[in-house]
Design a protein around this motif. Structure first.
Motif, PDB file in Angstrom:
ATOM      1  N   LYS A 325       6.151  10.416  -1.772  1.00 38.11           N
ATOM      2  CA  LYS A 325       7.562  10.103  -2.001  1.00 38.11           C
ATOM      3  C   LYS A 325       7.782   8.599  -2.080  1.00 38.11           C
ATOM      4  O   LYS A 325       8.494   8.109  -2.971  1.00 38.11           O
ATOM      5  CB  LYS A 325       8.425  10.698  -0.878  1.00 38.11           C
ATOM      6  CG  LYS A 325       9.920  10.526  -1.123  1.00 38.11           C
ATOM      7  CD  LYS A 325      10.748  11.004   0.037  1.00 38.11           C
ATOM      8  CE  LYS A 325      10.785   9.956   1.138  1.00 38.11           C
ATOM      9  NZ  LYS A 325      11.773  10.246   2.200  1.00 38.11           N
ATOM     10  N   GLU A 326       7.170   7.848  -1.173  1.00 35.60           N
ATOM     11  CA  GLU A 326       7.347   6.397  -1.172  1.00 35.60           C
ATOM     12  C   GLU A 326       6.774   5.776  -2.444  1.00 35.60           C
ATOM     13  O   GLU A 326       7.366   4.847  -3.016  1.00 35.60           O
ATOM     14  CB  GLU A 326       6.681   5.772   0.064  1.00 35.60           C
ATOM     15  CG  GLU A 326       7.336   6.108   1.391  1.00 35.60           C
ATOM     16  CD  GLU A 326       6.965   7.493   1.872  1.00 35.60           C
ATOM     17  OE1 GLU A 326       6.039   8.113   1.284  1.00 35.60           O
ATOM     18  OE2 GLU A 326       7.584   7.976   2.848  1.00 35.60           O
ATOM     19  N   ALA A 327       5.614   6.289  -2.883  1.00 34.24           N
ATOM     20  CA  ALA A 327       5.006   5.758  -4.106  1.00 34.24           C
ATOM     21  C   ALA A 327       5.883   6.055  -5.319  1.00 34.24           C
ATOM     22  O   ALA A 327       6.047   5.196  -6.199  1.00 34.24           O
ATOM     23  CB  ALA A 327       3.617   6.358  -4.300  1.00 34.24           C
ATOM     24  N   LEU A 402       4.904   0.013   1.303  1.00 34.95           N
ATOM     25  CA  LEU A 402       5.115   0.984   2.376  1.00 34.95           C
ATOM     26  C   LEU A 402       4.319   2.259   2.117  1.00 34.95           C
ATOM     27  O   LEU A 402       3.790   2.875   3.047  1.00 34.95           O
ATOM     28  CB  LEU A 402       6.608   1.307   2.482  1.00 34.95           C
ATOM     29  CG  LEU A 402       7.013   2.291   3.582  1.00 34.95           C
ATOM     30  CD1 LEU A 402       6.677   1.730   4.962  1.00 34.95           C
ATOM     31  CD2 LEU A 402       8.495   2.627   3.490  1.00 34.95           C
ATOM     32  N   ALA A 403       4.187   2.624   0.840  1.00 31.89           N
ATOM     33  CA  ALA A 403       3.449   3.845   0.482  1.00 31.89           C
ATOM     34  C   ALA A 403       1.958   3.709   0.745  1.00 31.89           C
ATOM     35  O   ALA A 403       1.255   4.714   0.908  1.00 31.89           O
ATOM     36  CB  ALA A 403       3.683   4.181  -0.986  1.00 31.89           C
ATOM     37  N   LEU A 404       1.457   2.458   0.796  1.00 32.19           N
ATOM     38  CA  LEU A 404       0.009   2.257   0.903  1.00 32.19           C
ATOM     39  C   LEU A 404      -0.405   1.637   2.231  1.00 32.19           C
ATOM     40  O   LEU A 404      -1.543   1.166   2.363  1.00 32.19           O
ATOM     41  CB  LEU A 404      -0.466   1.359  -0.255  1.00 32.19           C
ATOM     42  CG  LEU A 404      -0.250   1.918  -1.656  1.00 32.19           C
ATOM     43  CD1 LEU A 404      -0.712   0.921  -2.702  1.00 32.19           C
ATOM     44  CD2 LEU A 404      -0.975   3.227  -1.840  1.00 32.19           C
ATOM     45  N   THR A 405       0.474   1.607   3.185  1.00 30.55           N
ATOM     46  CA  THR A 405       0.104   1.057   4.496  1.00 30.55           C
ATOM     47  C   THR A 405      -0.013   2.166   5.534  1.00 30.55           C
ATOM     48  O   THR A 405       0.507   2.064   6.644  1.00 30.55           O
ATOM     49  CB  THR A 405       1.163   0.028   4.944  1.00 30.55           C
ATOM     50  OG1 THR A 405       2.467   0.638   4.855  1.00 30.55           O
ATOM     51  CG2 THR A 405       1.113  -1.221   4.097  1.00 30.55           C
ATOM     52  N   GLN A 406      -0.696   3.255   5.146  1.00 34.88           N
ATOM     53  CA  GLN A 406      -0.852   4.407   6.032  1.00 34.88           C
ATOM     54  C   GLN A 406      -2.168   4.378   6.801  1.00 34.88           C
ATOM     55  O   GLN A 406      -2.384   5.213   7.672  1.00 34.88           O
ATOM     56  CB  GLN A 406      -0.763   5.710   5.221  1.00 34.88           C
ATOM     57  CG  GLN A 406       0.506   5.824   4.397  1.00 34.88           C
ATOM     58  CD  GLN A 406       1.759   5.765   5.245  1.00 34.88           C
ATOM     59  OE1 GLN A 406       1.817   6.341   6.327  1.00 34.88           O
ATOM     60  NE2 GLN A 406       2.766   5.061   4.758  1.00 34.88           N
ATOM     61  N   LEU A 412      -5.777   1.382   1.799  1.00 33.60           N
ATOM     62  CA  LEU A 412      -5.986  -0.045   2.038  1.00 33.60           C
ATOM     63  C   LEU A 412      -6.662  -0.725   0.851  1.00 33.60           C
ATOM     64  O   LEU A 412      -6.333  -1.869   0.499  1.00 33.60           O
ATOM     65  CB  LEU A 412      -6.821  -0.238   3.314  1.00 33.60           C
ATOM     66  CG  LEU A 412      -6.158   0.246   4.608  1.00 33.60           C
ATOM     67  CD1 LEU A 412      -7.098   0.059   5.793  1.00 33.60           C
ATOM     68  CD2 LEU A 412      -4.844  -0.484   4.846  1.00 33.60           C
ATOM     69  N   ALA A 413      -7.608  -0.010   0.228  1.00 32.65           N
ATOM     70  CA  ALA A 413      -8.273  -0.587  -0.942  1.00 32.65           C
ATOM     71  C   ALA A 413      -7.282  -0.803  -2.077  1.00 32.65           C
ATOM     72  O   ALA A 413      -7.257  -1.875  -2.712  1.00 32.65           O
ATOM     73  CB  ALA A 413      -9.418   0.325  -1.387  1.00 32.65           C
ATOM     74  N   PRO A 506       4.683  -3.280   8.232  1.00 33.00           N
ATOM     75  CA  PRO A 506       3.487  -3.827   7.581  1.00 33.00           C
ATOM     76  C   PRO A 506       3.732  -4.210   6.123  1.00 33.00           C
ATOM     77  O   PRO A 506       3.057  -5.100   5.586  1.00 33.00           O
ATOM     78  CB  PRO A 506       2.467  -2.690   7.679  1.00 33.00           C
ATOM     79  CG  PRO A 506       3.019  -1.698   8.616  1.00 33.00           C
ATOM     80  CD  PRO A 506       4.468  -1.934   8.757  1.00 33.00           C
ATOM     81  N   ALA A 507       4.687  -3.537   5.480  1.00 34.97           N
ATOM     82  CA  ALA A 507       4.962  -3.857   4.080  1.00 34.97           C
ATOM     83  C   ALA A 507       5.465  -5.284   3.929  1.00 34.97           C
ATOM     84  O   ALA A 507       5.201  -5.942   2.914  1.00 34.97           O
ATOM     85  CB  ALA A 507       5.982  -2.863   3.514  1.00 34.97           C
TER      86      ALA A 507
END
Length: 790
Positions: A325-327, A402-406, A412-413, A506-507
């Motif tokens: 959803k965030e992406a 935010l979508a990729l800081t899980q 992370l890559a 983190p975003a």
């Protein structure tokens, strides 16, 4: 109310094409104001889309269509939901300013009226694509965008570079379109629906089908070709050969966004699998990095912006591939932000070029005093491109981070890829915003001057909107993100985007890292550019050069095949044709073991035997004839014998037709052959005679075998009875054969007559050429005799 909305949707799809028809006339009558007059059409469409927001915000769908090919259940249909509404508003809104901008940028151009027609058709094609419901309707408009972009990219057709870029774009996007068509057809067969609304209603079942991967690859190839993903990206920078209004529209709201739209639309149908995730994220990430690096390497303003578009498209594909959803929300926000700042920056680049005569950033400087409005506009657009608060670009960047800081390693890559890519695009935005305007004044080909209102209004509005949109988060949530996110995510989305700078998020730190990296690269921009250029020269090979090599090899291959198959020898053409026909007859019969049994010889009367004997003698005469003229006359014996057989076995009407045809054929051919003096002896060696005889026997016996197969099947008299019962009351003819020829298969007969007429005209031309040649030879002889006598 619903019926009125359906009519409005249909008018939206047609209005740009109607405007394109009258655009040249508007240019003649309105002159320099033609851009403003024609901009009324996209402005009205944009206002109409805004009026749809209340209806779409509650996840309603407006659908309209008419039967196109009813036998196959194909309709020419359109629909409006959250996703198509955002794209439609983007296309029409930015298109309004592009049309106004074109009126000033191409002022005085002798073909400006034609350009207006092209740009409006381009707009209509893109609107039709994003509004299409039926997949075949979508494909029609998909290809129309390729055709109209070809016309626009090659608008300045006197330059070879423009022609090459147009052809390259057409080949790549057109080829991708063919792959897409195959994917859509297969998807229709799998789902049982040929409409997007039908497929979306049954989403989730395609992934389990054995053909899923095939469909996925076909659709992805079509989308990647249109949205210029690696390795099909090379056509997009070359498309900068188009006039700047085309570049601004192509990169901000149309054409290249079509692939992104398709992937977003197909996310509920094809998404959610590992194949979808890895294909889109890997290719999207590669495109993002390549686009950013190549953008920093350039010095031409349009090329810098073109490569950042490449990176932005890769970023959008990557986010759609993640599918969370965030992406998805980040992709929607970035899609809108990119359209605003990229449209503004392209117009800025065009205004700089228009006012100075150059687009080379190393040859520009000190323009802030001469182009103050353009300078401020460039800064505002760069703020959104760099993702600084409070711009819409900042909201987009925060949501995608935010979508990729899980915490998982793929997240992370790809987060690192996003940070690097966004930093590179930030560098380009800052370079365009500051380098041409600050520092000492640099001499330019033209005396620098500010753009006219028509050149400035679009870039100002888009740049201001890109910055101020970040303040309207509540409206963006309800009017844009919720309905659009629901269309892509295929379930209700409750967006909670708001403008904040939370150090615990983190975003935010990912954004800080982007700004630091972008600032460092901007500080060392010249050194970075030089190193990238040296690296490119060391590699030496580009995808663009690979395309040229591929096309050259294809042309050489086609030339070899043409020389092999189209050698110009009619004898070999006929021989190959009859060999293939014989194979087509015998091979299926042998494969299915359906060779017929030999029938019992019928009991014939002496006059029936006489007709067959005459036919045999005619055949012998044809085979033993020494000249072609004799063979033609002897061939007439065959035809007359067949006509007699028709008469003896109860088909007098067919017999009469055969008599007429044979008589005319023999007479006409005999006359022609006599005039062309083709009655010389026709020598043929034994090898040729055996070869031709074998082919003739194979084909002739094949026809006989095929007829025996037909005769040994059950006779269906349905068609016979139909013709017998309807020839007189419907066609008013008692001769059934004539009625079939003239009425029931009239188009076929007309085609045959046309072929005969064309052959007759060709024969007359040959006779005339021969007569003219004889006349010239006689004239030369008389001249020579007269000269010798003198």
């Amino acid at each position: 109310m619903t019926a009125n909305l359906e009519i409005v949707v249909a008018l939206i799809a047609l209005a740009p094409f109607l405007a394109a028809l009258i655009a040249p006339s508007i240019k003649v009558f309105a002159g320099g104001f033609a851009g403003w007059v024609l901009a009324i059409v996209p402005a009205a469409i944009f206002a109409t889309f805004l009026g749809f927001i209340p209806a779409i915000s509650d996840f309603s769908v407006i659908r309209v269509g008419l039967n196109w090919i009813p036998a196959y259940g194909i309709s020419f249909s359109f629909f409006v939901d959250g996703l198509s509404l955002v794209f439609g508003a983007m296309i029409s809104g930015i298109g309004t300013f592009i049309v106004i901008y074109s009126g000033a940028y191409l002022a005085g151009h002798p073909h400006q009226g034609r350009f207006f027609s092209y740009i409006l058709m381009f707009m209509g094609s893109m609107l039709g694509l994003v509004l299409a419901d039926n997949v075949f309707t979508l494909f029609v408009f998909w290809e129309l965008t390729s055709i109209t972009s070809f016309l626009l990219i090659g608008f300045d057709h006197s330059r070879q570079a423009a022609r090459r870029a147009a052809i390259q774009a057409l080949i790549v996007t057109g080829g991708g379109g063919l792959a897409l068509l195959a994917g859509l057809i297969t998807l229709t067969l799998i789902t049982g629906h040929n409409s997007l609304t039908g497929m979306l209603a049954t989403a989730g079942g395609v992934q389990e089908n054995p053909l899923y991967l095939v469909v996925l690859l076909l659709v992805v190839v079509g989308a990647f070709a249109k949205s210029a993903q690696v390795p099909l990206h090379f056509w997009l920078p070359n498309a900068m050969e188009a006039p700047t209004p085309v570049s601004a529209y192509l990169h901000s709201a149309t054409m290249v966004k079509a692939g992104v739209y398709l992937l977003a639309r197909m996310n509920p149908v094809l998404g959610g699998t590992d194949a979808w995730f890895w294909i889109l994220t890997l290719f999207g990430g590669a495109t993002l990095l390549l686009g950013g690096l190549m953008a920093v390497r350039q010095t031409d303003l349009k090329q810098m912006l073109a490569y950042t578009t490449l990176g932005s498209l890769g970023l959008l594909v990557l986010l759609i591939g993640f599918g969370t959803k965030e992406a998805i929300l980040g992709a929607i926000l970035y899609l809108c932000a990119h359209s605003l700042f990229k449209g503004a920056l392209f117009m800025v680049a065009g205004t700089i070029d228009h006012g100075t005569g150059t687009r080379d950033i190393t040859a520009l400087g000190g323009l802030r005093e001469n182009l103050p409005v353009t300078f401020i506009t460039a800064i505002l657009a760069a703020i959104s491109m760099a993702g600084f608060p409070i711009a819409m670009g900042f909201l987009a960047k925060e949501e995608m981070y935010l979508a990729l800081t899980q915490g998982s390693w793929p997240d992370l890559a790809f987060l690192a890829v996003l940070i690097i890519g966004n930093a590179l695009m930030m560098v380009v935005g800052l370079l365009i915003a500051f380098k041409p305007f600050l520092g000492p004044t640099v001499p330019t080909p033209h005396s620098p001057h500010e753009g006219t209102p028509s050149l400035l209004v679009g870039s100002i509005v888009l740049a201001v909107l890109g910055v101020c949109a970040g303040l309207a988060t509540d409206w963006i949530n309800t009017a844009v993100l919720n309905p659009t996110g629901g269309s892509i995510y295929n379930r209700a989305v409750n967006a909670q985007i708001h403008l904040a700078f939370d150090l615990g998020n983190p975003a935010v730190w990912a954004s800080v890292a982007t700004w630091i990296l972008g600032g460092l690269l901007f500080w060392k921009a010249d050194a970075v550019r030089n190193r990238l250029r040296r690296a490119g020269e060391a590699i030496g090979w580009t995808f663009d050069a690979g395309f040229d090599a591929l096309m050259f090899g294809l042309i050489r291959f086609a030339d070899r095949i043409t020389r092999l198959l189209h050698h110009g020898r009619l004898e070999w053409y006929l021989l190959l044709m009859f060999v293939c026909l014989a194979g087509i007859i015998y091979v299926p019969l042998l494969v299915v073991d359906s060779l017929p049994a030999l029938p019992a010889w019928p009991e014939l009367t002496f006059y029936e035997w006489g007709a067959i004997l005459i036919a045999a003698l005619g055949l012998l005469a044809v085979l033993t004839a020494k000249t072609r003229l004799t063979a033609i006359v002897a061939l007439g014996i065959q035809g007359f014998s067949v006509a007699v057989i028709f008469m003896l076995f109860g088909a007098p009407d067919l017999s009469f037709t055969q008599f007429m045809v044979e008589t005319l054929t023999v007479i006409i051919l005999a006359l022609v052959m006599t005039r062309l003096h083709l009655d010389d002896v026709d020598h043929r060696d034994l090898e040729t005679a055996v070869r031709d005889g074998a082919v003739a026997l194979a084909f002739g016996s094949g026809i006989a075998v095929l007829l025996l197969v037909v005769l040994q099947t059950d006779l269906d008299l349905t068609l016979t009875e139909f013709f017998r019962q309807t020839s007189t009351p419907i066609a008013h003819g008692r001769n059934i054969v004539n009625v079939i020829l003239v009425d029931y298969r009239a188009i076929d007969t007309l085609g045959e007559i046309s072929v005969v007429m064309a052959a007759g005209l060709a024969i007359l031309a040959l006779i005339k050429l021969r007569a003219d040649a004889k006349g010239k030879r006689r004239g030369r002889r008389r001249g020579a005799i007269k000269g010798s006598l003198q």
